[in-house]
Design a protein around this motif. Structure first.
Motif, mmCIF file in Angstrom:
data_model
loop_
_atom_site.group_PDB
_atom_site.id
_atom_site.type_symbol
_atom_site.label_atom_id
_atom_site.label_comp_id
_atom_site.label_asym_id
_atom_site.label_seq_id
_atom_site.Cartn_x
_atom_site.Cartn_y
_atom_site.Cartn_z
ATOM 1 N N SER A 270 -4.138 -18.255 -2.869
ATOM 2 C CA SER A 270 -4.531 -18.417 -4.286
ATOM 3 C C SER A 270 -5.802 -17.636 -4.614
ATOM 4 C CB SER A 270 -4.729 -19.908 -4.619
ATOM 5 O OG SER A 270 -3.563 -20.639 -4.351
ATOM 6 N N GLN A 271 -5.902 -16.444 -4.044
ATOM 7 C CA GLN A 271 -7.064 -15.603 -4.266
ATOM 8 C C GLN A 271 -6.660 -14.298 -4.938
ATOM 9 O OE1 GLN A 271 -10.257 -16.532 -3.527
ATOM 10 N NE2 GLN A 271 -9.416 -18.517 -2.866
ATOM 11 N N ALA A 272 -7.625 -13.682 -5.609
ATOM 12 C CA ALA A 272 -7.390 -12.378 -6.223
ATOM 13 C C ALA A 272 -7.504 -11.282 -5.174
ATOM 14 C CB ALA A 272 -8.391 -12.137 -7.343
ATOM 15 N N CYS A 273 -6.821 -10.178 -5.394
ATOM 16 C CA CYS A 273 -6.935 -9.042 -4.480
ATOM 17 C C CYS A 273 -6.622 -7.754 -5.217
ATOM 18 C CB CYS A 273 -6.006 -9.214 -3.277
ATOM 19 S SG CYS A 273 -4.281 -8.774 -3.582
ATOM 20 N N SER A 274 -7.107 -6.627 -4.669
ATOM 21 C CA SER A 274 -6.798 -5.297 -5.182
ATOM 22 C C SER A 274 -6.229 -4.477 -4.035
ATOM 23 C CB SER A 274 -8.058 -4.613 -5.733
ATOM 24 O OG SER A 274 -8.561 -5.319 -6.855
ATOM 25 N N VAL A 275 -5.187 -3.713 -4.317
ATOM 26 C CA VAL A 275 -4.518 -2.970 -3.259
ATOM 27 C C VAL A 275 -3.941 -1.679 -3.838
ATOM 28 C CG1 VAL A 275 -2.336 -4.174 -3.638
ATOM 29 C CG2 VAL A 275 -2.777 -3.098 -1.428
ATOM 30 N N ARG A 276 -3.932 -0.637 -3.023
ATOM 31 C CA ARG A 276 -3.301 0.640 -3.386
ATOM 32 C C ARG A 276 -1.923 0.656 -2.729
ATOM 33 N NH1 ARG A 276 -3.328 5.927 -0.903
ATOM 34 N NH2 ARG A 276 -3.198 7.630 -2.432
ATOM 35 N N ILE A 277 -0.874 0.739 -3.536
ATOM 36 C CA ILE A 277 0.477 0.605 -3.018
ATOM 37 C C ILE A 277 1.397 1.651 -3.655
ATOM 38 C CG2 ILE A 277 1.098 -1.147 -4.753
ATOM 39 C CD1 ILE A 277 2.867 -2.462 -2.610
ATOM 40 N N LEU A 278 2.318 2.180 -2.855
ATOM 41 C CA LEU A 278 3.279 3.152 -3.359
ATOM 42 C C LEU A 278 4.447 2.411 -3.998
ATOM 43 C CD1 LEU A 278 3.896 6.256 -3.436
ATOM 44 C CD2 LEU A 278 5.367 5.862 -1.440
ATOM 45 N N ASN A 279 4.655 2.638 -5.282
ATOM 46 C CA ASN A 279 5.754 2.008 -6.014
ATOM 47 C C ASN A 279 6.714 3.067 -6.547
ATOM 48 O OD1 ASN A 279 3.936 -0.865 -7.395
ATOM 49 N ND2 ASN A 279 5.128 -0.652 -5.529
ATOM 50 N N TYR A 280 7.846 2.585 -7.099
ATOM 51 C CA TYR A 280 8.882 3.490 -7.572
ATOM 52 C C TYR A 280 9.308 3.112 -8.990
ATOM 53 C CZ TYR A 280 9.336 5.150 -2.764
ATOM 54 O OH TYR A 280 9.088 5.690 -1.531
ATOM 55 N N ARG A 281 9.525 4.145 -9.806
ATOM 56 C CA ARG A 281 10.022 3.938 -11.163
ATOM 57 C C ARG A 281 11.536 3.746 -11.146
ATOM 58 N NH1 ARG A 281 6.263 8.160 -11.526
ATOM 59 N NH2 ARG A 281 4.424 7.688 -12.804
ATOM 60 N N LYS A 282 12.086 3.513 -12.331
ATOM 61 C CA LYS A 282 13.527 3.327 -12.447
ATOM 62 C C LYS A 282 14.286 4.577 -12.001
ATOM 63 C CE LYS A 282 17.162 2.086 -15.757
ATOM 64 N NZ LYS A 282 17.475 1.705 -17.161
ATOM 65 N N ASP A 283 13.728 5.762 -12.288
ATOM 66 C CA ASP A 283 14.388 7.011 -11.890
ATOM 67 C C ASP A 283 14.140 7.351 -10.422
ATOM 68 O OD1 ASP A 283 11.764 7.827 -11.856
ATOM 69 O OD2 ASP A 283 11.950 9.271 -13.495
ATOM 70 N N ARG A 284 13.497 6.416 -9.690
ATOM 71 C CA ARG A 284 13.199 6.496 -8.262
ATOM 72 C C ARG A 284 12.102 7.496 -7.934
ATOM 73 N NH1 ARG A 284 13.487 2.134 -7.400
ATOM 74 N NH2 ARG A 284 13.251 2.508 -5.147
ATOM 75 N N SER A 285 11.389 7.996 -8.922
ATOM 76 C CA SER A 285 10.201 8.795 -8.643
ATOM 77 C C SER A 285 9.081 7.850 -8.229
ATOM 78 C CB SER A 285 9.798 9.606 -9.874
ATOM 79 O OG SER A 285 9.477 8.748 -10.956
ATOM 80 N N SER A 286 8.283 8.284 -7.273
ATOM 81 C CA SER A 286 7.243 7.417 -6.731
ATOM 82 C C SER A 286 5.905 7.670 -7.418
ATOM 83 C CB SER A 286 7.106 7.638 -5.225
ATOM 84 O OG SER A 286 6.715 8.972 -4.956
ATOM 85 N N PHE A 287 5.022 6.692 -7.353
ATOM 86 C CA PHE A 287 3.668 6.833 -7.875
ATOM 87 C C PHE A 287 2.762 5.857 -7.141
ATOM 88 C CE2 PHE A 287 5.535 3.416 -10.272
ATOM 89 C CZ PHE A 287 4.511 2.528 -10.544
ATOM 90 N N TRP A 288 1.507 6.263 -6.974
ATOM 91 C CA TRP A 288 0.533 5.375 -6.345
ATOM 92 C C TRP A 288 -0.016 4.416 -7.394
ATOM 93 C CZ3 TRP A 288 0.035 4.452 -1.431
ATOM 94 C CH2 TRP A 288 0.441 5.419 -0.491
#
Length: 437
Positions: free
Chosen positions: A355-373
Motif C-alpha cells: 500500500s505504498q507509492a512508487c515510481s518506475v521506468r517500464i517498457l509498455n506497448y500501444r495498441k499498434d504494438r509499438s513500444s514506448f518507455w
C-alpha cells in the motif's frame, strides 16, 4: 484601421513621423504575433475537436451497432444523449426533433455541454438539481426555461434518465427528453413586459460552475424579479399530465432502441441498474471531476477481482491508442509485452501489496504494438474514511519527459495529478456520506 492610425499620427515634425512609423511597426508586429497566436489556437482547437469527435464516435460504437443512429433519427421525440465519461459531459447525439425545436444544427450541438441552451431566465436552482441528479445517477423531471439559438426563451418539461451497463452497472449515458409546455397566453401588457425584459436582454451562457458565478446569476435574477411579477409567475410553469405522459413514452421508446442495438453487440444496456451486476465504484460526478484532469492516468479498483481499470483519462487513450471500452475492466498488464522487464513488474506488485507509492521506468506497448518507455507513478487513493478506494497510475512517455525544458517538471506534474485525484475522491465520498446520513 491601420491607415487611420498612420494618418492620425503623421504630419508635423520629423519626430512625429518617426513616432508614427514606430507605432505602426509595433502595431504590425503585434498583429503578426497575435495572428500567429490565433492560428496556433485554432489549430489546437481543431485538434481538440477531432479528439472529442473520436471519443464521441467511440462512445456509441462501444455499446451499439452503427444502425442505432438511423433508428434514433426515426424517432419523433425531442431528446439528446450525453456521455458523463467524456470530459465536459458533452452531447453525443441530438435528435432531429430537438434540433428543429431549438434551431441549432447538429454540428453546433454535438460535443458541447447542455449549458448552451441556458440563458438569463433559466432557474439556477433547477440547474443545481439536475447536477445533483447526475451525481446521484437518478431520474429527474422538471419544468425548465431554456433558449433557442436565436435567443427565444421557451418552457419545456425536462426529463433526465441514466443508461446503465447491464454487465457492471456503471452509467454510460444520460438521455434528456424535452417536451415543449403549452401555456396560456398572457395579456398584451404582460407580454410586452416579458419581451422587453427577456427578449431585449443580452443572452448569456452559463459557463462556470463556481459559487461566485451562481451568486452573480442569483443577484441578477432577484434584481429583475423585484420589478416584474410576471416573471415570478413564469417561474412556476407546470407541465400537464399529457406532456408528462409524452416524456415517459419518449424515454420508453428511446430505451427500447438502445437496448435492441446493444444486444447485437453483446454489451447490453438497461434503464435500471441490475442488482446482479458488479456495481462500478465510480459515480458520474467522479467521472466529471476526473475528466477535468488533463494528464494521462488510470484508476484501478483493488476491491474488484484482478484489480481492473475503472477509469481511463482521455490523454491515456491518446497515448496508448486504445478506445475506452477496450481498457475498462482490464488489468494494466495488457500494456506489457515481450521486452517488459519482470523486475519492474515485481516492483509495482510490491508497492501495491505494501500500500505504498512508487515510481518506475517500464517498457509498455500501444495498441499498434509499438513500444514506448513509460515513467509510471502509482499511488493509493483513500476515501474520506481513510480506506484505499483506488490506485492511480500516472503515465509520462519518456520522449515527452525528455522534451520538457520549461514549466513544471514531469515528476511534479505526476504528483499534482495524484493530488487532484485524491481531492476528487475524498470530496465526493464525503458528500455521498453526508447525503446518506
Amino acid at each position: 484601421m491601420n491607415n487611420l492610425r498612420l494618418s492620425r499620427g503623421g504630419g508635423g515634425t520629423h519626430n512625429n513621423t518617426v513616432c508614427t512609423w514606430d507605432l505602426g511597426f509595433h502595431h504590425h508586429r503585434h498583429q503578426y504575433t497575435e495572428g500567429t497566436q490565433k492560428h496556433t489556437q485554432v489549430m489546437e482547437e481543431q485538434g481538440s475537436l477531432q479528439q472529442i469527435g473520436g471519443l464521441i464516435e467511440s462512445s456509441f460504437n462501444s455499446c451499439y451497432t452503427s444502425w442505432v443512429y438511423e433508428a434514433l433519427d426515426e424517432l419523433e421525440h425531442n431528446f439528446t444523449i450525453t456521455d458523463p465519461t467524456i470530459s465536459g459531459h458533452p452531447i453525443v447525439f441530438a435528435s432531429n426533433g430537438f434540433l428543429k425545436m431549438t434551431g441549432y444544427l447538429k454540428d453546433e450541438v454535438i460535443g458541447r455541454n447542455g449549458r448552451i441552451f441556458q440563458g438569463p431566465r433559466t432557474n439556477r436552482r433547477s440547474i443545481m438539481e439536475i447536477r445533483e441528479a447526475i451525481r446521484e445517477e437518478k431520474n429527474i423531471s422538471m419544468s425548465l426555461l431554456n433558449y433557442k439559438k436565436d435567443g427565444t426563451p421557451f418552457w419545456m418539461l425536462f426529463h433526465l434518465s441514466p443508461i446503465f451497463s447491464k454487465h457492471d452497472g456503471r452509467v454510460i449515458h444520460f438521455v434528456s427528453v424535452q417536451v415543449p409546455i403549452l401555456r396560456r397566453k398572457a395579456n398584451s401588457e404582460d407580454g410586452n413586459r416579458w419581451q422587453e425584459l427577456v427578449l431585449g436582454s443580452c443572452r448569456r451562457e452559463v459557463c462556470s460552475d463556481t459559487v461566485m458565478e451562481l451568486a452573480r446569476c442569483r443577484a441578477l435574477d432577484s434584481f429583475i424579479d423585484t420589478d416584474n411579477r410576471v416573471l415570478e409567475a413564469e417561474e412556476s410553469c407546470e407541465a400537464s399530465d399529457s406532456e408528462k405522459g409524452k416524456a415517459l413514452t419518449a424515454i420508453d421508446n428511446i430505451m427500447s432502441v438502445l437496448t435492441h442495438y446493444s444486444e447485437l453487440t453483446g454489451r447490453l444496456v438497461c434503464g435500471n441498474r441490475s442488482n446482479s451486476a458488479v456495481i462500478c465504484s465510480l459515480t458520474s460526478a467522479l467521472h466529471i471531476s476526473l475528466g477535468r484532469i488533463k494528464q494521462s492516468f488510470v484508476l484501478m479498483d483493488p476491491q474488484l477481482l484482478n484489480m481492473p481499470i475503472v477509469y481511463a483519462s482521455d490523454a491515456f487513450l491518446n497515448m496508448t491508442g486504445y478506445n475506452r471500452h477496450e481498457v475498462l475492466g482490464r488489468n494494466c498488464r495488457f500494456l506489457n509485452g515481450p521486452d517488459t522487464d519482470p523486475k519492474a513488474i515485481g516492483q509495482i506488485k510490491d508497492s501495491i501489496q505494501s500500500s505504498q507509492a512508487c515510481s518506475v521506468r517500464i517498457l509498455n506497448y500501444r495498441k499498434d504494438r509499438s513500444s514506448f518507455w513509460n515513467f509510471l507513478h502509482i499511488s493509493p487513493v483513500r476515501n474520506a474514511s481513510a480506506k484505499i478506494a483506488f490506485y492511480v497510475c500516472v503515465q509520462i512517455e519518456e520522449a515527452v519527459r525528455n522534451g520538457v525544458t520549461q514549466g513544471l517538471s514531469p515528476e511534479t506534474r505526476q504528483l499534482g495529478t495524484v493530488g487532484a485525484v485524491k481531492v476528487a475522491v475524498r470530496t465526493l465520498s464525503m458528500t455521498a456520506g453526508s447525503s446518506r446520513s
